[in-house]
Scaffold this motif. Sequence first.
Motif, short mmCIF file in Angstrom:
data_model
loop_
_atom_site.label_atom_id
_atom_site.label_comp_id
_atom_site.label_asym_id
_atom_site.label_seq_id
_atom_site.Cartn_x
_atom_site.Cartn_y
_atom_site.Cartn_z
N ILE A 76 -18.62 -25.88 58.60
CA ILE A 76 -18.43 -24.45 58.85
C ILE A 76 -19.05 -24.14 60.21
O ILE A 76 -20.27 -24.08 60.34
N PRO A 77 -18.23 -23.95 61.25
CA PRO A 77 -18.81 -23.72 62.58
C PRO A 77 -19.52 -22.37 62.70
O PRO A 77 -20.57 -22.29 63.34
N ARG A 78 -18.96 -21.34 62.04
CA ARG A 78 -19.55 -20.00 62.14
C ARG A 78 -19.40 -19.29 60.81
O ARG A 78 -18.41 -19.47 60.10
N ALA A 79 -20.39 -18.46 60.49
CA ALA A 79 -20.35 -17.71 59.23
C ALA A 79 -21.01 -16.36 59.44
O ALA A 79 -21.79 -16.16 60.37
N VAL A 80 -20.69 -15.43 58.56
CA VAL A 80 -21.48 -14.20 58.46
C VAL A 80 -22.76 -14.58 57.73
O VAL A 80 -22.72 -15.15 56.64
N ILE A 81 -23.89 -14.30 58.35
CA ILE A 81 -25.20 -14.67 57.80
C ILE A 81 -25.88 -13.41 57.29
O ILE A 81 -26.08 -12.45 58.05
N GLY A 82 -26.21 -13.40 56.01
CA GLY A 82 -26.92 -12.27 55.42
C GLY A 82 -28.24 -12.71 54.84
O GLY A 82 -28.35 -13.80 54.27
N GLY A 83 -29.26 -11.89 54.99
CA GLY A 83 -30.55 -12.21 54.41
C GLY A 83 -31.26 -10.97 53.94
O GLY A 83 -31.19 -9.92 54.59
N LEU A 84 -31.94 -11.07 52.80
CA LEU A 84 -32.70 -9.96 52.26
C LEU A 84 -34.17 -10.32 52.27
O LEU A 84 -34.55 -11.40 51.79
N SER A 85 -34.99 -9.46 52.85
CA SER A 85 -36.43 -9.66 52.92
C SER A 85 -36.75 -10.97 53.64
O SER A 85 -36.41 -11.12 54.81
N MET A 86 -37.37 -11.96 52.99
CA MET A 86 -37.62 -13.25 53.63
C MET A 86 -36.34 -13.85 54.17
O MET A 86 -36.33 -14.44 55.26
N GLY A 87 -35.25 -13.71 53.44
CA GLY A 87 -33.97 -14.22 53.92
C GLY A 87 -33.56 -13.58 55.24
O GLY A 87 -32.91 -14.22 56.07
N GLY A 104 -21.32 -12.87 62.12
CA GLY A 104 -21.74 -11.51 61.79
C GLY A 104 -23.11 -11.61 61.14
O GLY A 104 -23.50 -12.69 60.68
N LEU A 105 -23.84 -10.50 61.10
CA LEU A 105 -25.22 -10.52 60.62
C LEU A 105 -25.46 -9.35 59.66
O LEU A 105 -25.15 -8.21 59.98
N VAL A 106 -26.01 -9.66 58.49
CA VAL A 106 -26.41 -8.63 57.53
C VAL A 106 -27.91 -8.77 57.29
O VAL A 106 -28.38 -9.82 56.84
N LEU A 107 -28.66 -7.73 57.60
CA LEU A 107 -30.11 -7.73 57.41
C LEU A 107 -30.46 -6.64 56.40
O LEU A 107 -30.29 -5.45 56.66
N ALA A 108 -30.93 -7.07 55.22
CA ALA A 108 -31.20 -6.13 54.14
C ALA A 108 -32.68 -6.12 53.80
O ALA A 108 -33.28 -7.18 53.57
N ASP A 109 -33.27 -4.94 53.78
CA ASP A 109 -34.65 -4.76 53.31
C ASP A 109 -35.58 -5.78 53.95
O ASP A 109 -36.30 -6.52 53.27
#
Length: 261
Positions: A76-87, A104-109
Amino acid sequence: MQLYARDVGQGTPLVLLHAFPLSSSMWLPQREALAGRFRIITPDLRGFGGSVLGAEEPSVETMADDVAALLKSKNIPRAVIGGLSMGGYVAMALCRRHPDRVRGLVLADTKATADADAARENRLRTADRIIAENSVAVLTEELLPKLIGPTTMRQRALVYGRIRGLVQSTPPKAAAWAQRAMAARPDSTETLRAVRAPALVIVGAEDGITTEADARHMADALPNGELHVIPRSGHLTSIEQPDLFNQSVADFVSAVAKSTA
């Protein structure tokens, strides 16, 4: 070192990185709801769930390298990366070390700033106690009550029970290692300013650990970031308000897929 990861669905890859001190089990509502639209990859970060800890020094950079290696192993060359807290800390480290992997980037809490001195010292104290007692009881006592918001505490006792079970099942060595890694993490504000991928910042309106001000700081730093506040949720938005969380993420990933096709 190969991370254990659940990999379900087809389409745009969405990697979701779990909070401390949980595991990829926390993403069950997302796997169930989103796998019909996207390829959902939920790794256990090193030491948690099905992943081994290894002998490396505690570092969110090492954790980010693990995720990059996982993507490489799956071609997988590229992905949407999401992380919550430590993630989220790991996702920001991935942006720093492997920016070409981030579609793409998802940053939660989570937050971009490093720990203040008192918070850093508390993490290290907690890590020392976990090792000394070979137990995560301190996390159940001190952290668990802060993880979810008052609405969830009043209305969704089963959710609290599930999270309590996940915390109690955390391997002590992994918990201590991760606490030390988070204590050592750098400020990521400049990292976010350099992110060219679209970004979504999510925060629970009742989150007392990473606040709406922390979320706005990240959204303002990101060149192409938007902020969603999830009502009636504390720190674990993906578990406390999964329908609202999933809708925000699904809309975002769909837009990313169209704009970067």
